[in-house]
Enzyme design. Structure first.
Site, mmCIF file in Angstrom:
data_model
loop_
_atom_site.group_PDB
_atom_site.id
_atom_site.type_symbol
_atom_site.label_atom_id
_atom_site.label_comp_id
_atom_site.label_asym_id
_atom_site.label_seq_id
_atom_site.Cartn_x
_atom_site.Cartn_y
_atom_site.Cartn_z
ATOM 1 C CD GLU A 1 101.085 -73.389 -21.024
ATOM 2 O OE1 GLU A 1 100.636 -73.688 -22.110
ATOM 3 O OE2 GLU A 1 101.619 -72.619 -20.329
ATOM 4 N NE ARG B 1 103.933 -65.079 -28.677
ATOM 5 C CZ ARG B 1 102.899 -65.715 -30.045
ATOM 6 N NH1 ARG B 1 102.003 -64.980 -30.758
ATOM 7 N NH2 ARG B 1 103.923 -66.830 -29.845
ATOM 8 C CG HIS C 1 97.561 -71.064 -23.531
ATOM 9 N ND1 HIS C 1 97.231 -70.517 -23.998
ATOM 10 C CD2 HIS C 1 97.840 -71.429 -22.876
ATOM 11 C CE1 HIS C 1 98.984 -70.634 -23.791
ATOM 12 N NE2 HIS C 1 99.212 -71.350 -23.169
ATOM 13 C CD GLN D 1 102.208 -67.789 -23.249
ATOM 14 O OE1 GLN D 1 101.739 -69.268 -23.665
ATOM 15 N NE2 GLN D 1 103.172 -67.876 -24.295
ATOM 16 C CG HIS E 1 100.365 -69.060 -17.995
ATOM 17 N ND1 HIS E 1 99.299 -68.754 -18.294
ATOM 18 C CD2 HIS E 1 101.551 -69.600 -19.199
ATOM 19 C CE1 HIS E 1 98.862 -69.754 -20.017
ATOM 20 N NE2 HIS E 1 100.336 -70.193 -19.840
HETATM 21 ZN ZN LIG Z 1 100.857 -71.119 -21.896
#
Ligand SMILES: [Zn+2]
Length: 426
Positions: free
Chosen positions: A133, A299, A98, A96, A280
């Protein structure tokens, strides 16, 4: 301070025991993948208030100045900027990426304007926020993170070809195309993109290549091919990852995309951060994940869910990078800090034994505290609360400073107490 009740997500890749074991709770019997601690509207924690239980997003929206503080309120609006999750993976999560904040705002508005239902399978943007994140390993933790240098990827794909040839099968044309892309003289991000697109767009050819590669690398094939190709010792785990992922996601393009990515093994206490565009996948282990409060995920494989390839290609950063490690900093006050380069959050760990002096928590606006061992007393000028293993608390900005005191009770008297706390970056 408000005691929290948190929402468990039961994604099928989740461990059925790891989170329950950490928190000292009874496992549900099903997968327990992610425990969400925060105020994301999809699964907000519920705060125990004097007036009864209230979702944390509502509590904050109704009292933004006292819960967030004026600085955080002004910077991020009447919302908790961060979200924390305990994440327990028994098998790989999807590959995935972001989006940036700008892209999330734009594309969320586009999907809203187009009337795509929020829960539609092909809906990409759940909210208008970015989702930088970090993950802190609580057990040995395996991951794929960002693109590795092209020369390393080329060597790995060459070894796959060696293994396939050694198995007596014909080496498929797609493998040659990927190797050719990786050995070309274009700028590295373009090279990586070509190889990535070849695998993602290969359809049945990719499925066949994944299956052939996995069976050629299984049963010691990876070690033989690695040695025959003169690869460095750490390349073997990348080839073995192909076998593992193919067993979990048969024929999925992400199985071979994994060879383009850095293969990361974290020990407990080690952490990496994932900025926008970093592709990642978390493979296995228990970790504490902290992120901006968003659920925007594009994804790229290792999933049965929707893969929007054009949107993915626009979102991924194809420049090879090292592994973005978050260093641990220990303050004079014995707080262990992880401070990734994001405005929304920092993470701290405090360990305290029965005879320790109290330790203050670093607090910039709101504070979320989780106990994973023993029992402590959180004490602020506005009140105090006992917190034991498995318990979590939301501390409003107005309750400041918070001191962590040792707290011995009959049920939790063994060993030092450990709490993690998340606050807004200073
Ligand atoms: Zn992630």
């Amino acid at each position: 301070m408000f005691a929290l009740t948190n929402v468990m997500r039961d994604y099928p890749w989740g461990s059925s025991t790891a989170i329950a074991e950490l928190l000292g709770k009874e496992p549900s019997g099903g997968p327990e993948a992610e425990l969400w601690m925060g105020a994301h509207p999809d699964s907000p924690s519920v705060a125990a208030t004097p007036d009864g239980p209230m979702p944390l997003d509502r509590l904050i929206a109704e009292h933004p100045e006292s819960t967030l503080g004026s600085g955080v309120h002004a910077a991020f609006g009447a919302k908790l900027p961060f979200l924390a999750k305990l994440l327990a993976a028994d098998k790989a999560l999807s590959l995935q990426v972001h989006p940036t904040l700008e892209r999330a705002r734009e594309r969320f508005a586009d999907e809203e304007a187009a009337g795509v239902p929020r829960d539609a399978a092909h809906r990409n943007y759940k909210d208008a926020n970015h989702k930088p994140e970090m993950i802190l390993a609580l057990t040995p933790f395996e991951a794929l993170c960002g693109f590795r240098p092209c020369a390393e990827s080329a060597a790995l794909f060459r070894a796959v070809g060696t293994a396939i040839a050694a198995s007596g099968a014909e080496v498929p044309a797609l493998l040659g195309a990927v190797e050719m892309a990786l050995n070309s003289r274009m700028a590295e991000p373009m090279v990586v993109r070509r190889a990535f697109e070849a695998l993602l767009g290969g359809g049945d050819e990719t499925t066949a290549l994944v299956e052939l590669a996995a069976s050629a690398l299984a049963d010691g094939g990876a070690a033989v091919a690695s040695a025959a190709s003169g690869l460095p010792a750490n390349a073997l785990s990348s080839l073995e990852t192909v076998v593992d992922l193919a067993a979990q996601y048969p024929g999925d393009a992400g199985v071979l995309v994994s060879l383009l990515l850095n293969r990361v093994s974290l020990q407990p206490g080690e952490s990496i951060y994932l900025p926008a565009g970093n592709i990642h996948a978390y493979l296995k282990g228990l970790g504490l994940e902290v992120m901006a409060s968003s659920d925007n995920v594009m994804r790229g494989g290792l999933t049965g869910k929707h893969v929007d390839v054009p949107e993915l290609l626009e979102t991924v950063d194809f420049a090879p990078s090292g592994v973005p490690v978050v260093p641990t900093r220990t303050t004079d006050l014995d707080q262990h800090m992880w401070e990734p380069p994001f405005a929304e959050f920092s993470l701290q760990r405090v360990e305290i034994s029965a005879d320790s002096d109290p330790v203050p928590l670093v607090q910039n606006g709101p504070l979320l505290v989780l106990a994973v061992s023993g029992s402590v007393l959180l004490d602020s000028p506005r009140g105090d609360m006992a917190l034991s293993r498995g318990g979590s608390v939301f501390v409003p900005a107005a309750e400041n400073p918070v001191m962590v005191h040792p707290h011995v009770d009959a049920a939790h008297s063994d060993g030092p107490a450990v709490v993690f706390a998340v606050t807004v970056a200073g």
